[in-house]
Design an enzyme around this catalytic site. Structure first.
Site, PDB file in Angstrom:
ATOM      1  N   MET A  17       0.937  -1.222  -0.123  1.00 44.72           N
ATOM      2  CA  MET A  17      -0.060   0.033   0.095  1.00 44.72           C
ATOM      3  C   MET A  17       0.862   1.235  -0.064  1.00 44.72           C
ATOM      4  O   MET A  17       1.857   1.347   0.905  1.00 44.72           O
ATOM      5  CB  MET A  17      -0.960   0.076   1.070  1.00 44.72           C
ATOM      6  CG  MET A  17      -2.186  -1.153   1.186  1.00 44.72           C
ATOM      7  SD  MET A  17      -2.975  -0.784   2.527  1.00 44.72           S
ATOM      8  CE  MET A  17      -2.040  -1.860   3.855  1.00 44.72           C
ATOM      9  N   GLN A  71       7.417  -4.238  -4.560  1.00 52.21           N
ATOM     10  CA  GLN A  71       6.688  -3.998  -5.500  1.00 52.21           C
ATOM     11  C   GLN A  71       6.934  -3.239  -6.519  1.00 52.21           C
ATOM     12  O   GLN A  71       7.413  -1.903  -6.130  1.00 52.21           O
ATOM     13  CB  GLN A  71       5.256  -3.779  -5.306  1.00 52.21           C
ATOM     14  CG  GLN A  71       4.333  -3.822  -6.362  1.00 52.21           C
ATOM     15  CD  GLN A  71       2.796  -3.467  -6.291  1.00 52.21           C
ATOM     16  OE1 GLN A  71       2.751  -2.266  -5.733  1.00 52.21           O
ATOM     17  NE2 GLN A  71       1.851  -4.225  -6.362  1.00 52.21           N
ATOM     18  N   CYS A 101      -2.808  -1.240 -10.146  1.00 51.18           N
ATOM     19  CA  CYS A 101      -2.951   0.193  -9.752  1.00 51.18           C
ATOM     20  C   CYS A 101      -3.695   0.854 -11.019  1.00 51.18           C
ATOM     21  O   CYS A 101      -3.321   1.035 -11.975  1.00 51.18           O
ATOM     22  CB  CYS A 101      -1.643   0.957  -9.510  1.00 51.18           C
ATOM     23  SG  CYS A 101      -1.826   2.730  -8.979  1.00 51.18           S
ATOM     24  N   LYS A 140       0.769  -9.001  -9.197  1.00 56.18           N
ATOM     25  CA  LYS A 140      -0.504  -8.557  -8.389  1.00 56.18           C
ATOM     26  C   LYS A 140      -1.441  -7.819  -9.381  1.00 56.18           C
ATOM     27  O   LYS A 140      -1.092  -6.863  -9.820  1.00 56.18           O
ATOM     28  CB  LYS A 140      -0.114  -7.602  -7.141  1.00 56.18           C
ATOM     29  CG  LYS A 140      -1.490  -7.365  -6.444  1.00 56.18           C
ATOM     30  CD  LYS A 140      -1.137  -6.831  -4.900  1.00 56.18           C
ATOM     31  CE  LYS A 140      -2.185  -6.433  -4.301  1.00 56.18           C
ATOM     32  NZ  LYS A 140      -2.946  -5.044  -4.565  1.00 56.18           N
ATOM     33  N   ASN A 202      -7.096 -11.653  -2.376  1.00 56.64           N
ATOM     34  CA  ASN A 202      -6.975 -10.373  -1.731  1.00 56.64           C
ATOM     35  C   ASN A 202      -8.322  -9.686  -1.800  1.00 56.64           C
ATOM     36  O   ASN A 202      -9.054  -9.712  -3.072  1.00 56.64           O
ATOM     37  CB  ASN A 202      -5.945  -9.585  -2.364  1.00 56.64           C
ATOM     38  CG  ASN A 202      -5.959  -8.152  -1.825  1.00 56.64           C
ATOM     39  OD1 ASN A 202      -5.760  -7.367  -2.585  1.00 56.64           O
ATOM     40  ND2 ASN A 202      -5.951  -7.772  -0.608  1.00 56.64           N
ATOM     41  N   GLY A 203      -8.831  -9.132  -0.938  1.00 58.36           N
ATOM     42  CA  GLY A 203      -9.995  -8.062  -1.049  1.00 58.36           C
ATOM     43  C   GLY A 203     -10.911  -8.182   0.146  1.00 58.36           C
ATOM     44  O   GLY A 203     -11.539  -9.323   0.217  1.00 58.36           O
ATOM     45  N   ASP A 204     -10.981  -7.104   1.002  1.00 53.28           N
ATOM     46  CA  ASP A 204     -11.985  -6.813   1.832  1.00 53.28           C
ATOM     47  C   ASP A 204     -12.120  -7.896   3.188  1.00 53.28           C
ATOM     48  O   ASP A 204     -13.145  -8.243   3.666  1.00 53.28           O
ATOM     49  CB  ASP A 204     -13.400  -7.204   1.389  1.00 53.28           C
ATOM     50  CG  ASP A 204     -13.818  -5.696   0.560  1.00 53.28           C
ATOM     51  OD1 ASP A 204     -12.923  -5.070   0.289  1.00 53.28           O
ATOM     52  OD2 ASP A 204     -14.862  -5.718   0.086  1.00 53.28           O
ATOM     53  N   ARG A 227      -6.170  -3.159   4.087  1.00 55.41           N
ATOM     54  CA  ARG A 227      -6.462  -1.980   5.107  1.00 55.41           C
ATOM     55  C   ARG A 227      -6.616  -2.548   6.460  1.00 55.41           C
ATOM     56  O   ARG A 227      -6.280  -1.760   7.598  1.00 55.41           O
ATOM     57  CB  ARG A 227      -7.701  -1.357   4.790  1.00 55.41           C
ATOM     58  CG  ARG A 227      -7.553  -0.544   3.379  1.00 55.41           C
ATOM     59  CD  ARG A 227      -8.803  -0.418   2.346  1.00 55.41           C
ATOM     60  NE  ARG A 227      -9.184  -1.709   2.020  1.00 55.41           N
ATOM     61  CZ  ARG A 227     -10.508  -1.778   1.513  1.00 55.41           C
ATOM     62  NH1 ARG A 227     -11.409  -0.696   1.382  1.00 55.41           N
ATOM     63  NH2 ARG A 227     -10.919  -2.911   1.035  1.00 55.41           N
TER      64      ARG A 227
HETATM   65  C1  LIG Z   1      -3.730   3.615   0.699  1.00 49.27           C
HETATM   66  C2  LIG Z   1      -3.735   2.537  -0.152  1.00 49.27           C
HETATM   67  C3  LIG Z   1      -2.589   2.233  -0.936  1.00 49.27           C
HETATM   68  C4  LIG Z   1      -2.665   1.065  -1.857  1.00 49.27           C
HETATM   69  N1  LIG Z   1      -1.266   1.114  -2.625  1.00 49.27           N
HETATM   70  C5  LIG Z   1      -1.295   0.003  -3.491  1.00 49.27           C
HETATM   71  C6  LIG Z   1      -0.332  -0.115  -4.321  1.00 49.27           C
HETATM   72  O1  LIG Z   1       0.853   0.735  -4.348  1.00 49.27           O
HETATM   73  N2  LIG Z   1       0.255  -1.290  -5.114  1.00 49.27           N
HETATM   74  C7  LIG Z   1      -0.925  -2.358  -5.162  1.00 49.27           C
HETATM   75  O2  LIG Z   1      -0.711  -3.212  -5.765  1.00 49.27           O
HETATM   76  N3  LIG Z   1      -1.973  -2.192  -4.230  1.00 49.27           N
HETATM   77  C8  LIG Z   1      -2.222  -1.133  -3.728  1.00 49.27           C
HETATM   78  N4  LIG Z   1      -3.233  -0.974  -2.704  1.00 49.27           N
HETATM   79  C9  LIG Z   1      -4.383  -2.159  -3.011  1.00 49.27           C
HETATM   80  C10 LIG Z   1      -4.155  -2.988  -1.791  1.00 49.27           C
HETATM   81  O3  LIG Z   1      -2.641  -3.820  -1.877  1.00 49.27           O
HETATM   82  C11 LIG Z   1      -5.039  -4.060  -1.839  1.00 49.27           C
HETATM   83  O4  LIG Z   1      -5.156  -4.809  -2.939  1.00 49.27           O
HETATM   84  C12 LIG Z   1      -6.370  -3.676  -1.673  1.00 49.27           C
HETATM   85  O5  LIG Z   1      -6.464  -2.684  -0.475  1.00 49.27           O
HETATM   86  C13 LIG Z   1      -7.487  -4.686  -1.203  1.00 49.27           C
HETATM   87  O6  LIG Z   1      -6.996  -5.199  -0.091  1.00 49.27           O
HETATM   88  P1  LIG Z   1      -7.998  -4.968   1.405  1.00 49.27           P
HETATM   89  O7  LIG Z   1      -9.429  -5.195   1.180  1.00 49.27           O
HETATM   90  O8  LIG Z   1      -7.473  -6.015   2.363  1.00 49.27           O
HETATM   91  O9  LIG Z   1      -7.499  -3.337   1.886  1.00 49.27           O
HETATM   92  C14 LIG Z   1      -3.526   0.133  -1.870  1.00 49.27           C
HETATM   93  C15 LIG Z   1      -4.660   0.250  -1.172  1.00 49.27           C
HETATM   94  C16 LIG Z   1      -4.820   1.039  -0.179  1.00 49.27           C
HETATM   95  C17 LIG Z   1      -5.902   1.224   0.550  1.00 49.27           C
END
Ligand SMILES: Cc1cc2nc3c(=O)[nH]c(=O)nc-3n(C[C@H](O)[C@H](O)[C@H](O)COP(=O)(O)O)c2cc1C
Length: 343
Positions: A17, A71, A101, A140, A202-204, A227
């Site tokens: 993130m 990454q 992204c 990813k 991954n996700g939620d 998150r």
């Molecule tokens: C603040 C923030 C920054 C993120 N930055 C990236 C990133 O740089 N590269 C990436 O692959 N995903 C990024 N993501 C996505 C997360 O890696 C993840 O795929 C997404 O938050 C879903 O997972 P979660 O529901 O567990 O948060 C970001 C998400 C958030 C909230």
């Protein structure tokens, strides 16, 4: 879960993130889990190759970070390969190619989620990185660029596998969706069944229960958490215990961790990053307290680490009963889900 040629060190991954997965957050995660796979922030391959000094803090690898995955983001195969060579010198566990992204400044260069639209370029990027990265290589990805496309997702995942990636991470929402709607977890199962390399979903995921349910329902090899882990770095301990069938209360010294997280940002990152990374950390971590909005509003007025610590200290002086969280095995471990048990 499938037998892999190069098995994964854990079934739990911290999601990369931007501005969040700093060395400071990784250190907090490591207090609770020695084996969860950790990620860097997203690193621009072009900036890395140009040896831009602002990238240096993003590529730091600290004792205890391993297994760590860097990454990278970019769309030029030779530049991505060059970035892999530079990062490989740090001997990380792995390097991950960002194909998810959706930020406009990334997508307009053909990188991130835009690679989902151009399988030929995606293949060339993976091929170049594979030739340059002796460590694990992963992709990813999301499930499409501007629409959910399960068939194309399977096709691209297979292309990546053919080009030699060691595992795939799938966040089954399409790029333009951001975090709206629900992720399509059955697609994780479908991709997992179509590939021989490990697939990470991954996700939620907001709690240990959800994580285990996703593992069992989809048969995926690991789950990645973003998150919820930023809010509750202890989630990995809860996950590991739940997977092992163990059940003990977890005492979380919330105030101490809050202040420690800020101090770690102060000591690991240069001053120019304190405001952005401090605010991001506090945005998620404030979710652990009852009056999170008030606390975060006060923190956001501050620019320095000491400044951000002041409202945190004041908050817990006023609300001493929130200094410690005790999580029972039955309770959700994540503040992000806002249902952890407080005493
Ligand atoms: C603040 C923030 C920054 C993120 N930055 C990236 C990133 O740089 N590269 C990436 O692959 N995903 C990024 N993501 C996505 C997360 O890696 C993840 O795929 C997404 O938050 C879903 O997972 P979660 O529901 O567990 O948060 C970001 C998400 C958030 C909230």
């Amino acid at each position: 879960m499938k037998p892999a040629e190069r098995p994964l060190p854990s079934r739990f991954f911290l999601a990369p993130m931007a501005e969040v997965t700093t060395p400071a957050l990784r250190r907090l995660v490591r207090k609770f889990s020695g084996s969860a796979v950790l990620y860097s922030e997203m690193i621009s391959a072009g900036a890395l190759l140009a040896r831009a000094p602002h990238n240096e803090p993003l590529t730091a690898k600290l004792d205890g970070d391993d297994p760590l995955v860097y990454q990278i983001v970019g769309a030029k195969p030779d530049v991505m390969a060059g970035a892999c060579r530079i990062l490989a010198e740090k001997q990380p566990f792995g390097i991950d190619i960002n194909m998810g992204c959706g930020a406009p400044d990334i997508v307009k260069t053909g990188a991130g989620a835009a690679l989902l639209k151009d399988h030929d370029l995606a293949r060339r990027v993976v091929r170049a990185c594979r030739a340059a990265a002796p460590c694990r290589l992963s992709v990813k990805m999301r499930s499409g660029f501007d629409r959910h496309d399960p068939a194309a997702t399977v096709t691209l995942a297979k292309i990546c596998q053919d080009e030699g990636v060691d595992f795939i991470v799938l966040h089954p929402r399409f790029g333009k969706l951001g975090f709206r709607r629900s992720p399509d977890w059955p697609l994780v199962k479908e991709v997992g069944e179509a590939l021989s390399v490990p697939v990470i979903g991954n996700g939620d995921i907001k709690s240990a229960e959800t994580a285990l349910r996703r593992l069992y329902e989809t048969g995926c090899d690991a789950v990645m958490i973003g998150r919820a882990a930023a809010a509750s770095p202890w989630i990995f301990r809860c996950l590991e215990e739940a997977l092992a069938g163990q059940s003990s209360d977890l005492v979380v010294p919330l105030e101490d961790l809050f202040l420690e997280g800020l101090d770690l940002i102060g000591s690991y990152l240069p001053e120019r990053l304190h405001k952005s990374r401090g605010h991001r950390f506090c945005f998620y971590f404030s979710g652990n307290v009852k009056f999170s909005h008030n606390l975060y509003t006060s923190i956001r007025r501050e620019e320095s680490i000491d400044g951000m610590k002041r409202p945190v200290i004041a908050y817990f002086e006023k609300n001493p009963h929130e200094r410690i969280i005790i999580l029972s095995p039955a309770a959700s471990p994540s503040a992000y889900s806002r249902d952890s048990r407080r005493v």
